[in-house]
Motif scaffolding. Structure first.
Motif, PDB file in Angstrom:
ATOM      1  N   THR A 145      -4.176  19.326  -6.363  1.00  0.00           N
ATOM      2  CA  THR A 145      -5.140  18.234  -6.510  1.00  0.00           C
ATOM      3  C   THR A 145      -6.026  18.470  -7.722  1.00  0.00           C
ATOM      4  OG1 THR A 145      -5.173  17.857  -4.113  1.00  0.00           O
ATOM      5  CG2 THR A 145      -7.025  16.997  -5.384  1.00  0.00           C
ATOM      6  N   ALA A 146      -6.510  19.736  -7.884  1.00  0.00           N
ATOM      7  CA  ALA A 146      -7.367  20.062  -9.029  1.00  0.00           C
ATOM      8  C   ALA A 146      -6.610  19.869 -10.339  1.00  0.00           C
ATOM      9  CB  ALA A 146      -7.866  21.505  -8.904  1.00  0.00           C
ATOM     10  N   TYR A 147      -5.335  20.297 -10.363  1.00  0.00           N
ATOM     11  CA  TYR A 147      -4.534  20.146 -11.579  1.00  0.00           C
ATOM     12  C   TYR A 147      -4.289  18.670 -11.885  1.00  0.00           C
ATOM     13  CZ  TYR A 147      -0.485  20.175 -14.662  1.00  0.00           C
ATOM     14  OH  TYR A 147       0.376  19.940 -15.700  1.00  0.00           O
ATOM     15  N   GLU A 152      -5.330  13.796 -15.028  1.00  0.00           N
ATOM     16  CA  GLU A 152      -5.651  12.371 -15.053  1.00  0.00           C
ATOM     17  C   GLU A 152      -6.917  12.083 -15.856  1.00  0.00           C
ATOM     18  OE1 GLU A 152      -3.602  11.102 -10.783  1.00  0.00           O
ATOM     19  OE2 GLU A 152      -5.707  10.669 -11.146  1.00  0.00           O
ATOM     20  N   VAL A 153      -7.962  12.914 -15.684  1.00  0.00           N
ATOM     21  CA  VAL A 153      -9.206  12.692 -16.426  1.00  0.00           C
ATOM     22  C   VAL A 153      -8.960  12.867 -17.918  1.00  0.00           C
ATOM     23  CG1 VAL A 153     -11.528  13.586 -16.869  1.00  0.00           C
ATOM     24  CG2 VAL A 153     -10.744  13.294 -14.514  1.00  0.00           C
ATOM     25  N   ALA A 172      -5.341  10.175  -8.027  1.00  0.00           N
ATOM     26  CA  ALA A 172      -6.233  11.271  -7.636  1.00  0.00           C
ATOM     27  C   ALA A 172      -7.659  11.007  -8.115  1.00  0.00           C
ATOM     28  CB  ALA A 172      -5.719  12.596  -8.208  1.00  0.00           C
ATOM     29  N   PHE A 173      -7.785  10.529  -9.357  1.00  0.00           N
ATOM     30  CA  PHE A 173      -9.119  10.268  -9.904  1.00  0.00           C
ATOM     31  C   PHE A 173      -9.804   9.143  -9.143  1.00  0.00           C
ATOM     32  CE2 PHE A 173     -11.837   7.739 -12.728  1.00  0.00           C
ATOM     33  CZ  PHE A 173     -12.815   8.683 -12.989  1.00  0.00           C
ATOM     34  N   TYR A 174      -9.081   8.053  -8.902  1.00  0.00           N
ATOM     35  CA  TYR A 174      -9.716   6.910  -8.244  1.00  0.00           C
ATOM     36  C   TYR A 174      -9.904   7.129  -6.751  1.00  0.00           C
ATOM     37  CZ  TYR A 174      -9.503   4.310 -12.562  1.00  0.00           C
ATOM     38  OH  TYR A 174      -9.712   3.907 -13.858  1.00  0.00           O
ATOM     39  N   LEU A 228     -15.871  17.732 -11.848  1.00  0.00           N
ATOM     40  CA  LEU A 228     -15.834  18.555 -13.050  1.00  0.00           C
ATOM     41  C   LEU A 228     -14.418  19.075 -13.254  1.00  0.00           C
ATOM     42  CD1 LEU A 228     -17.650  19.893 -15.282  1.00  0.00           C
ATOM     43  CD2 LEU A 228     -17.666  21.928 -13.832  1.00  0.00           C
ATOM     44  N   VAL A 229     -13.861  18.855 -14.445  1.00  0.00           N
ATOM     45  CA  VAL A 229     -12.527  19.357 -14.771  1.00  0.00           C
ATOM     46  C   VAL A 229     -12.568  20.006 -16.150  1.00  0.00           C
ATOM     47  CG1 VAL A 229     -11.376  17.580 -13.392  1.00  0.00           C
ATOM     48  CG2 VAL A 229     -11.735  17.201 -15.848  1.00  0.00           C
TER      49      VAL A 229
END
Length: 540
Positions: A145-147, A152-153, A172-174, A228-229
């Motif tokens: 999910t983090a990746y 995506e961001v 994932a972002f939305y 935060l990414v």
């Protein structure tokens, strides 16, 4: 892996006998604990990592069934073998319902004990494997999910817009940031400053620093949705996304200001990590255009200094005007010196009627954020006592409550003079502390010394410790530590036959190559060249 066993029985002879029989049957445990009563058994479960319990059904203060019920509350994965001299079916049924894996009658044969214990150990291993698999699966899902969020961001910010995909292209972002109609969204570029590598980290620790920043970011509570990414393009940058359902721009701005101040307070004081953040204007969605705005805001650090929070819309506040950068620079110097007269004079200039009319209302907010940042940097213990932690994070509201510029000016002046007054009472002892610190460094030069650790040892903030140290010794604490270590290294090279690697470890450097570079930079020669010069009698 050896498991711990607990034997709960009110007869010592039975406990010792079970231990002897288990040893005879070849069972090996990490530790075997004993309990005479149910209360003692519960205490043992509470304080130790136990996998299997052998318990009598009858004990003085509680029966085994009550004990099982209470022990399962403390450790749900415990496995039980119940022993009893009573053959009542109800006991067996209740024990098995509560989670006992075996119900054995006394007197107990070796065969029954072996079969029962084999069964329990098999179940424990199976439980452990299942829990490990679930944990690994959850960790893998979180990492995926983090990746995915990171990918995506970065895509949203760097790829051309493709309207036909809509929200479905970045699920994932939305899912994390809704971008619902009416919500306000803001992008921040978090820049990790190079001086973060001076104390606790080195230049190759970028990923470790980003990991630490992410952990602190996730721990801070905020009314906004936050994300935060890592930036894929810039190793020292991260992208922060803030989303608020408030309709007023000032709401999200205030939440971001509070969030950044809290991050900065934790990261600088506890970890020696220094951040600057530039933010975009507020918008309804994330897209490539706002990245340029955040970058433009971040570029203000080259003029007005790092360690601050810069908003894109503030660029327009000083369009065609000169931001009072020099005044803020001297304000910082006066804060370090504790020069109250100089500070009050500068504040009068910063809040002059001419400046306020020229720059407008936004200027007051920008000034307050900059001044609060400086106070947190040099007077954190005093200002937190003066305002309080919770009030500090919500202190931006005071600007609205005070309303008039002259009242705000007076409020800020009072805070600063009070902080300096409290610090002044400590100055004499602070000088003594620096002398103690130099003695400590000379004795512990071969240990892992850091500015944060030394400051904490003498109950000083890292920034204040560093400023007083430099004032007293005319050089930084880092340089002083290096000088002491290099002096000791020269002694070892001259007077002993230790290898360079051994000497590096003896003076506090785990990395012998780094020691080699520091030594050469300090003395102008390599350690071996220095040793040869000493032995040849050439002057140093």
């Amino acid at each position: 892996m050896k498991r711990n066993l607990l034997i709960a029985d009110d007869e010592e002879l039975i406990r010792k006998g079970l231990i002897a029989r288990l040893n005879y049957l070849g069972f090996a445990f990490g530790e075997i604990l004993e309990a005479e009563t149910g209360t003692e058994a519960l205490e043992a479960v509470r304080e130790n990592s136990i996998s299997i319990v052998i318990t009598d059904i009858r004990m003085p203060d509680m029966d085994g069934l009550v004990f099982i019920r209470e022990a399962k509350k403390l450790s749900p994965h415990l496995r039980f073998m119940v022993l009893s001299g009573y053959a009542e079916f109800e006991y067996a049924k209740t024990a098995l319902t509560l989670g006992a894996s075996a119900y054995l009658l006394k007197p107990l044969s070796n065969q029954d004990l072996k079969e029962g214990m084999d069964k329990l150990l098999t179940q424990v291993e199976l439980d452990t494997r299942i829990r490990r698999d679930i944990t690994s699966r959850k960790k893998l899902e979180e990492e995926n999910t983090a990746y995915t969020l990171e990918k995506e961001v970065n895509a949203l910010l760097h790829e051309p817009e493709d309207e036909k995909f809509g929200n479905g292209k970045y699920p994932a972002f939305y899912h994390k940031i809704s971008s619902a109609p009416g919500n306000r969204l803001l992008l921040g570029i978090v820049n990790i400053e190079e001086k973060s590598c001076e104390n606790n980290f080195c230049k190759d620790d970028t990923e470790l620093i980003r990991f630490a920043v992410k952990n602190v970011f996730d721990e801070i509570s905020s009314p906004s949705k936050v994300l935060l990414v890592n930036s894929i393009i810039h190793r020292r940058q991260m992208y922060a996304v803030f989303e608020s359902s408030g309709s007023e721009e000032s709401v999200l701005r205030r939440e971001v200001e509070q969030f950044f101040l809290e991050m900065r307070a934790v990261l600088e004081k506890k970890m020696g990590i220094y951040l600057t953040m530039g933010t975009s204007s507020q918008t309804g969605r994330l897209f490539a255009g706002i990245l340029g705005e955040a970058e433009s805001a971040l570029r203000q650090r080259t003029i007005y200094g790092d360690g601050n929070l810069y908003f894109y819309e503030d660029n327009t506040v000083f369009s065609g005007k000169s931001f009072p950068a020099s005044e803020l620079y001297f304000l910082e110097q006066y804060l370090i010196q504790g020069n109250v007269n100089g500070i009050l004079k500068l504040l009068s200039q910063l809040f002059s009627e001419e400046m306020l009319q020229s720059c407008g209302v936004s200027y007051i907010r920008i000034l307050w954020v900059r001044i609060l940042n400086l106070l947190l940097k040099y007077y954190e213990p005093e200002i937190r006592k003066y305002i309080g932690v919770e009030d500090l994070l919500h202190n931006f509201r005071i600007l609205d409550e005070l309303c008039l510029p002259e009242r705000i000016h007076r409020y800020i002046s009072d805070i600063i003079t009070d902080c300096i007054s409290k610090r002044g009472m400590q100055d004499a002892s602070s000088k003594d502390k620096i002398q103690l610190a130099t003695q400590y460094i000379k004795k512990h030069y071969n240990e892992n010394l850091s500015i944060n650790g030394l400051a904490e040892l003498y109950n000083m903030s890292p920034n204040y410790f560093s400023s007083v140290f430099k004032k007293e010794l005319n050089r930084s604490a880092v340089n002083y530590i290096t000088e002491v270590r290099m002096e000791k290294a020269r002694e070892y090279l001259k007077d002993t036959g230790l290898s360079v690697i051994e000497i590096a470890e003896s003076v506090g450097y785990e990395d012998s190559q780094y020691f080699f570079r520091v030594f050469k930079k300090t003395t102008g020669v390599t350690p071996l060249q220095y040793r040869q010069q000493c032995r040849s009698g050439k002057p140093m």
